[in-house]
Design a protein around this motif. Structure first.
Motif, PDB file in Angstrom:
ATOM      1  N   ASN A 143     -50.742   7.940 -48.559  1.00  0.00           N
ATOM      2  CA  ASN A 143     -49.773   6.384 -48.923  1.00  0.00           C
ATOM      3  C   ASN A 143     -49.198   7.035 -50.490  1.00  0.00           C
ATOM      4  N   ASN A 144     -48.872   7.953 -50.501  1.00  0.00           N
ATOM      5  CA  ASN A 144     -48.905   8.510 -51.862  1.00  0.00           C
ATOM      6  C   ASN A 144     -46.914   8.253 -51.444  1.00  0.00           C
ATOM      7  N   HIS A 145     -46.857   9.328 -52.359  1.00  0.00           N
ATOM      8  CA  HIS A 145     -45.120   9.975 -51.722  1.00  0.00           C
ATOM      9  C   HIS A 145     -44.979  11.438 -52.270  1.00  0.00           C
ATOM     10  N   ILE A 146     -45.552  11.566 -51.560  1.00  0.00           N
ATOM     11  CA  ILE A 146     -45.927  12.911 -51.702  1.00  0.00           C
ATOM     12  C   ILE A 146     -44.439  13.579 -50.498  1.00  0.00           C
ATOM     13  N   VAL A 147     -43.779  14.955 -51.625  1.00  0.00           N
ATOM     14  CA  VAL A 147     -42.753  15.301 -51.019  1.00  0.00           C
ATOM     15  C   VAL A 147     -42.476  16.872 -50.426  1.00  0.00           C
ATOM     16  N   VAL A 148     -43.284  17.374 -51.504  1.00  0.00           N
ATOM     17  CA  VAL A 148     -43.586  19.037 -51.381  1.00  0.00           C
ATOM     18  C   VAL A 148     -45.103  19.717 -51.559  1.00  0.00           C
ATOM     19  N   VAL A 149     -45.519  20.178 -50.400  1.00  0.00           N
ATOM     20  CA  VAL A 149     -46.697  20.799 -50.206  1.00  0.00           C
ATOM     21  C   VAL A 149     -46.793  22.059 -50.016  1.00  0.00           C
ATOM     22  N   ASP A 150     -47.637  22.472 -51.911  1.00  0.00           N
ATOM     23  CA  ASP A 150     -48.016  24.326 -51.588  1.00  0.00           C
ATOM     24  C   ASP A 150     -48.652  24.534 -50.638  1.00  0.00           C
ATOM     25  N   ARG A 151     -47.932  25.261 -50.473  1.00  0.00           N
ATOM     26  CA  ARG A 151     -49.380  26.487 -49.224  1.00  0.00           C
ATOM     27  C   ARG A 151     -50.342  26.999 -49.930  1.00  0.00           C
ATOM     28  N   TYR A 152     -50.413  26.887 -51.401  1.00  0.00           N
ATOM     29  CA  TYR A 152     -51.245  27.250 -52.201  1.00  0.00           C
ATOM     30  C   TYR A 152     -52.035  26.323 -52.300  1.00  0.00           C
ATOM     31  N   ALA A 153     -52.077  24.708 -51.824  1.00  0.00           N
ATOM     32  CA  ALA A 153     -52.334  23.944 -52.979  1.00  0.00           C
ATOM     33  C   ALA A 153     -53.946  23.854 -52.336  1.00  0.00           C
ATOM     34  N   MET A 157     -61.152  26.475 -50.595  1.00  0.00           N
ATOM     35  CA  MET A 157     -61.419  24.757 -50.295  1.00  0.00           C
ATOM     36  C   MET A 157     -62.025  25.353 -48.472  1.00  0.00           C
ATOM     37  N   ALA A 158     -63.130  26.238 -48.392  1.00  0.00           N
ATOM     38  CA  ALA A 158     -63.608  26.233 -47.375  1.00  0.00           C
ATOM     39  C   ALA A 158     -65.093  25.577 -46.785  1.00  0.00           C
ATOM     40  N   GLN A 159     -64.785  24.340 -47.271  1.00  0.00           N
ATOM     41  CA  GLN A 159     -65.639  23.580 -46.691  1.00  0.00           C
ATOM     42  C   GLN A 159     -65.231  22.036 -46.230  1.00  0.00           C
ATOM     43  N   LEU A 160     -63.348  21.928 -47.033  1.00  0.00           N
ATOM     44  CA  LEU A 160     -62.354  20.989 -46.241  1.00  0.00           C
ATOM     45  C   LEU A 160     -62.598  20.984 -44.591  1.00  0.00           C
ATOM     46  N   GLN A 161     -63.184  19.135 -44.960  1.00  0.00           N
ATOM     47  CA  GLN A 161     -63.366  19.014 -42.872  1.00  0.00           C
ATOM     48  C   GLN A 161     -61.966  17.909 -42.718  1.00  0.00           C
ATOM     49  N   LYS A 162     -61.818  17.022 -43.615  1.00  0.00           N
ATOM     50  CA  LYS A 162     -60.987  16.305 -43.161  1.00  0.00           C
ATOM     51  C   LYS A 162     -60.526  16.405 -44.464  1.00  0.00           C
ATOM     52  N   LEU A 163     -58.538  16.003 -43.816  1.00  0.00           N
ATOM     53  CA  LEU A 163     -57.273  15.946 -44.888  1.00  0.00           C
ATOM     54  C   LEU A 163     -56.861  14.382 -44.300  1.00  0.00           C
ATOM     55  N   TYR A 164     -56.452  13.982 -44.957  1.00  0.00           N
ATOM     56  CA  TYR A 164     -55.716  12.593 -44.857  1.00  0.00           C
ATOM     57  C   TYR A 164     -54.504  12.867 -45.603  1.00  0.00           C
ATOM     58  N   LEU A 165     -53.907  13.187 -44.911  1.00  0.00           N
ATOM     59  CA  LEU A 165     -51.998  13.540 -45.768  1.00  0.00           C
ATOM     60  C   LEU A 165     -50.451  12.298 -45.031  1.00  0.00           C
ATOM     61  N   SER A 166     -51.146  10.728 -44.006  1.00  0.00           N
ATOM     62  CA  SER A 166     -50.285  10.519 -44.167  1.00  0.00           C
ATOM     63  C   SER A 166     -50.123   9.265 -44.751  1.00  0.00           C
ATOM     64  N   GLN A 167     -48.387   9.076 -44.191  1.00  0.00           N
ATOM     65  CA  GLN A 167     -47.641   7.415 -44.650  1.00  0.00           C
ATOM     66  C   GLN A 167     -47.094   8.738 -45.988  1.00  0.00           C
ATOM     67  N   ASN A 168     -46.666   9.761 -46.139  1.00  0.00           N
ATOM     68  CA  ASN A 168     -46.087  10.325 -47.192  1.00  0.00           C
ATOM     69  C   ASN A 168     -44.623  10.491 -47.080  1.00  0.00           C
ATOM     70  N   ASN A 195     -44.991  10.657 -41.373  1.00  0.00           N
ATOM     71  CA  ASN A 195     -43.691  10.742 -42.673  1.00  0.00           C
ATOM     72  C   ASN A 195     -42.806  11.726 -41.935  1.00  0.00           C
ATOM     73  N   LYS A 196     -42.405  12.750 -42.470  1.00  0.00           N
ATOM     74  CA  LYS A 196     -40.951  12.685 -41.941  1.00  0.00           C
ATOM     75  C   LYS A 196     -40.964  14.155 -41.225  1.00  0.00           C
ATOM     76  N   LEU A 197     -41.561  14.291 -40.324  1.00  0.00           N
ATOM     77  CA  LEU A 197     -41.319  16.160 -39.631  1.00  0.00           C
ATOM     78  C   LEU A 197     -40.415  15.453 -38.863  1.00  0.00           C
ATOM     79  N   LYS A 198     -39.265  16.884 -38.883  1.00  0.00           N
ATOM     80  CA  LYS A 198     -38.343  16.474 -37.945  1.00  0.00           C
ATOM     81  C   LYS A 198     -38.461  18.427 -36.808  1.00  0.00           C
ATOM     82  N   LEU A 216     -55.473  16.819 -34.879  1.00  0.00           N
ATOM     83  CA  LEU A 216     -54.262  17.361 -35.206  1.00  0.00           C
ATOM     84  C   LEU A 216     -53.244  15.785 -35.443  1.00  0.00           C
ATOM     85  N   TYR A 217     -52.984  14.897 -36.114  1.00  0.00           N
ATOM     86  CA  TYR A 217     -52.284  13.848 -35.616  1.00  0.00           C
ATOM     87  C   TYR A 217     -51.060  14.316 -36.371  1.00  0.00           C
ATOM     88  N   LEU A 218     -50.037  13.571 -35.409  1.00  0.00           N
ATOM     89  CA  LEU A 218     -48.329  14.192 -36.290  1.00  0.00           C
ATOM     90  C   LEU A 218     -47.706  13.235 -35.705  1.00  0.00           C
TER      91      LEU A 218
END
Length: 309
Positions: A143-153, A157-168, A195-198, A216-218
């Motif tokens: 629930n942000n306005h994220i348009v661009v996600v850099d591949r190095y963002a 982050m070797a310990q990251l288990q859950k990443l929520y990017l829905s509603q962007n 999101n706006k994945l085509k 992986l939720y799409l």
């Protein structure tokens, strides 16, 4: 009597000096109390719903959980806290007006494990934005306005288990982050729904280990309808993966500017996905000369999970 008066005066003088030195020492010691507009309970600081335009200064160094949600914060600069908060494991910043985060904003919180940035006004995730959070396990950015996600963002982050990017507003996500298993080795949930994945790299998705596909939720994306997409999700449905089973009604695709459920593409005349299997009993000889592509995919998944060599 005079010696007694002198002795009494000496004691009073010494007592006065002692009290003076005590006050000086007390004044010179850093005493951190609960910041104004915050509630403090042991090592938990709640500064939520206070209409704060800035982060309170002089945060106690022992803070373990800091709740700054539902305020008016718009920028998270590198100097947002002058105190290094090495004990902080949870930082809540949801429901603010954040539109800028410095690349050095997380240097003071190296041991953070839970970060909530949901419901803000973020537009881009720049390179190395979260790289100082090497202990982070959960990152909420929905629930942000994220348009661009850099591949190095999400580098380092070797310990990251859950990443929520829905509603962007994401139209392309660097799925290579999860393709090889080295960038985010512990990631087990990636929510890219709404999101706006085509288009999706279907071949790469087929090769992902089952435990990655399971999280992986799409759904709720305007994916382009075709038979390969149908077969991919039919396979996931057959395998009872949560990412499909939990949101079957919300898995749709676009064709002729209309939405269609992915599992109802009759007009495409797509052939149904079929699993290939062979039965053999102990002592039997089973010779397989040519394997269908689906079997190679299954074997690759087993290898990735250490169940087949």
């Amino acid at each position: 009597m005079q010696p007694q008066r002198d002795l009494r005066g000496l004691w009073l003088l010494l007592l006065s000096l002692f009290l003076l030195l005590f006050e000086v020492a007390k004044a010179g010691r850093a005493v951190v109390s609960c910041p104004a507009n915050c509630l403090c309970a042991s090592n938990i600081l709640s500064c939520s719903k206070q209409q704060l335009p800035n982060v309170p200064q002089s945060l106690p160094s022992y803070t373990a959980l800091l709740d700054l949600s539902h305020n008016n914060l718009s920028r998270l600069r590198a100097e947002w806290t002058p105190t290094r908060l090495i004990n902080l494991h949870s930082l809540l910043l949801s429901h603010n007006h954040l539109n800028f985060i410095s690349s050095e904003a997380f240097v003071p919180v190296p041991n953070l494990r839970y970060l909530d940035l949901s419901s803000n006004h973020l537009h881009t995730l720049d390179e190395f934005l979260f790289s100082d959070l090497q202990a982070l396990e959960v990152l909420l950015l929905y629930n942000n306005h994220i348009v661009v996600v850099d591949r190095y963002a999400f580098e380092d982050m070797a310990q990251l288990q859950k990443l929520y990017l829905s509603q962007n507003q994401i139209s392309r996500f660097p799925l290579e982050l999860i393709k090889d298993g080295h960038k985010l080795p512990k990631l087990k949930l990636l929510d890219l729904s709404s999101n706006k994945l085509k288009k999706l790299p279907l071949t790469d998705l087929q090769k992902l280990p089952a435990w990655v596909k399971n999280g992986l939720y799409l759904h709720n994306n305007p994916l382009e309808c075709d038979c390969k997409l149908y077969q991919l999700f039919s396979h996931w449905q057959y395998r009872q993966l949560s990412s499909v089973m939990d949101f079957q009604e919300d898995l749709y695709c676009m064709h002729s500017k209309k939405l269609h459920n992915i599992f109802n593409l009759d007009y495409f005349n797509c052939s149904e996905y079929k699993e290939s299997a062979w039965e053999a009993h102990l002592g039997d000889t089973l010779t397989i000369t040519t394997l269908p592509p689906t079997v190679y995919t299954r074997l690759a998944n087993l290898r990735a999970n250490g169940l087949y060599n």
